[in-house]
Enzyme design. Sequence first.
Site, PDB file in Angstrom:
ATOM      1  N   ASN A 144       0.837  -1.135  -0.086  1.00  0.00           N
ATOM      2  CA  ASN A 144      -0.070   0.037  -0.047  1.00  0.00           C
ATOM      3  C   ASN A 144       0.679   1.520  -0.047  1.00  0.00           C
ATOM      4  O   ASN A 144       0.377   2.441   0.333  1.00  0.00           O
ATOM      5  CB  ASN A 144      -1.000  -0.059   1.260  1.00  0.00           C
ATOM      6  CG  ASN A 144      -0.281  -0.191   2.530  1.00  0.00           C
ATOM      7  OD1 ASN A 144       0.860  -0.542   2.580  1.00  0.00           O
ATOM      8  ND2 ASN A 144      -0.922  -0.100   3.545  1.00  0.00           N
ATOM      9  N   ARG A 282       3.598   8.118  11.021  1.00  0.00           N
ATOM     10  CA  ARG A 282       3.006   7.636  12.501  1.00  0.00           C
ATOM     11  C   ARG A 282       3.074   8.745  13.247  1.00  0.00           C
ATOM     12  O   ARG A 282       3.878   9.884  13.184  1.00  0.00           O
ATOM     13  CB  ARG A 282       4.158   6.549  13.177  1.00  0.00           C
ATOM     14  CG  ARG A 282       4.285   5.304  12.331  1.00  0.00           C
ATOM     15  CD  ARG A 282       2.795   4.538  12.760  1.00  0.00           C
ATOM     16  NE  ARG A 282       2.867   3.206  12.103  1.00  0.00           N
ATOM     17  CZ  ARG A 282       2.360   2.899  11.000  1.00  0.00           C
ATOM     18  NH1 ARG A 282       1.920   3.904  10.061  1.00  0.00           N
ATOM     19  NH2 ARG A 282       2.124   1.747  10.392  1.00  0.00           N
ATOM     20  N   GLN A 311      -4.750   4.625  18.399  1.00  0.00           N
ATOM     21  CA  GLN A 311      -5.675   4.355  17.510  1.00  0.00           C
ATOM     22  C   GLN A 311      -6.620   3.180  17.825  1.00  0.00           C
ATOM     23  O   GLN A 311      -6.172   2.146  18.411  1.00  0.00           O
ATOM     24  CB  GLN A 311      -5.087   3.822  15.953  1.00  0.00           C
ATOM     25  CG  GLN A 311      -4.190   5.077  15.368  1.00  0.00           C
ATOM     26  CD  GLN A 311      -3.883   4.854  14.196  1.00  0.00           C
ATOM     27  OE1 GLN A 311      -3.363   5.833  13.311  1.00  0.00           O
ATOM     28  NE2 GLN A 311      -3.619   3.620  13.743  1.00  0.00           N
ATOM     29  N   HIS A 330      -7.521   6.594   9.979  1.00  0.00           N
ATOM     30  CA  HIS A 330      -6.192   5.885   9.295  1.00  0.00           C
ATOM     31  C   HIS A 330      -6.571   5.213   8.168  1.00  0.00           C
ATOM     32  O   HIS A 330      -6.687   3.981   8.185  1.00  0.00           O
ATOM     33  CB  HIS A 330      -5.305   5.189  10.293  1.00  0.00           C
ATOM     34  CG  HIS A 330      -4.027   4.825   9.785  1.00  0.00           C
ATOM     35  ND1 HIS A 330      -3.014   4.258  10.641  1.00  0.00           N
ATOM     36  CD2 HIS A 330      -3.447   5.000   8.615  1.00  0.00           C
ATOM     37  CE1 HIS A 330      -2.025   4.089   9.948  1.00  0.00           C
ATOM     38  NE2 HIS A 330      -2.162   4.499   8.438  1.00  0.00           N
TER      39      HIS A 330
END
Length: 383
Positions: A144, A282, A311, A330
């Site tokens: 990704n 991050r 998260q 995210h």
Amino acid sequence: MAKVLCVLYDDPSGGRPRSYARDDLPRLDGYPGGQTLPTPSGVDFTPGELLGSVSGELGLRPFLEAAGHTLVVTSDKEAVLDRELADADVVISQPFWPAYLTADRIAGARNLKLAITAGIGSDHVDLDAAIAHGVTVAEVTYCNSISVAEHVMMSILALVRNYLPSHQVVLDGGWDIAGCVARSYDVEGMHIGTVAAGRIGTAVLRRLAPFGVHLHYTDRHRLPAEVERELGLNYHPSAADMVPSCDVVTINAPLHPETEGLFGDELIATMKRGAYLINTARARIADRDAVVRALESGQLAGYAGDVWFPQPAPADHPWRTMPHHGMTPHISGSSLSAQARYAAGTREILESWLTGTPIRDEYLIVDSGALAGTGAHSYSVTR
């Protein structure tokens, strides 16, 4: 037989989609640079469907259960994770909904042998503890990277052109042209720099080059001279050396001891007043409250990205309400296109591990008690 624990994000609030916006995905022949796409023996899913949520199960259940293995899927990262981890052989999670494998959790997981990141970025695993306990850590490298690079491009344009507030004017029934353009600029001619120029950072630089901008980068591994010439790159030995020159800075580095807290009050103060900061890497690379202060003071003109800590982010996280932001949950690396690749890569890793054949070197982060493969290139440990 192995017990595989898979921690995935919840299904959509309206339930699993009954249909999708598109009927197919574009065909890719490989990744930039020549790395091949995931090569599992087969897949039990339709590319383009939702695979990263609990009902999607990364398409793994038929494959694992046909071979006699046990698959447990949950979105609970606390009680259920702790209960099921006790005797799990394999843990799978995504950076978007990370199962935080702390040193205590790894120490208590008596059977744990493999931790897989369905995606890229394994900082939710305590790598020192994985090394100490002989746990292999692997991720689906490159699956990704381009997805995230596209999100970076979108974020830069959205901030610089003041897109989100302008769109909100339309939703609210207004027509405040002057108010919209009072914070809108052109990207052309700007100086844009990336902190790290690995797969994602380099992909961002390549996509920015046609915009007529000046490109900068810093990385612990300098790019080949021919790439610097091709893209017209200006190399800087450190982020501190680079950021004063930039109108836009994008962070594309892994989280490790050298990058944690890098963008705090001190470094942000050296940036141009009115610079934009993009962080799809991050959250803990940027100091949470320093970012808020910089936006409120005007030192930063905008901050965007989709990474938070923890998260999921709590409802009162200050990044939800700070001014001039373009934050998303995210999602940058979890497009339906990316999901097909990281689900296939996760199965490839499982097939290798279950049959005792070597996992691809580019997928490895920790192996045989040490950083390995991509991990040795990208991470550092404190042990």
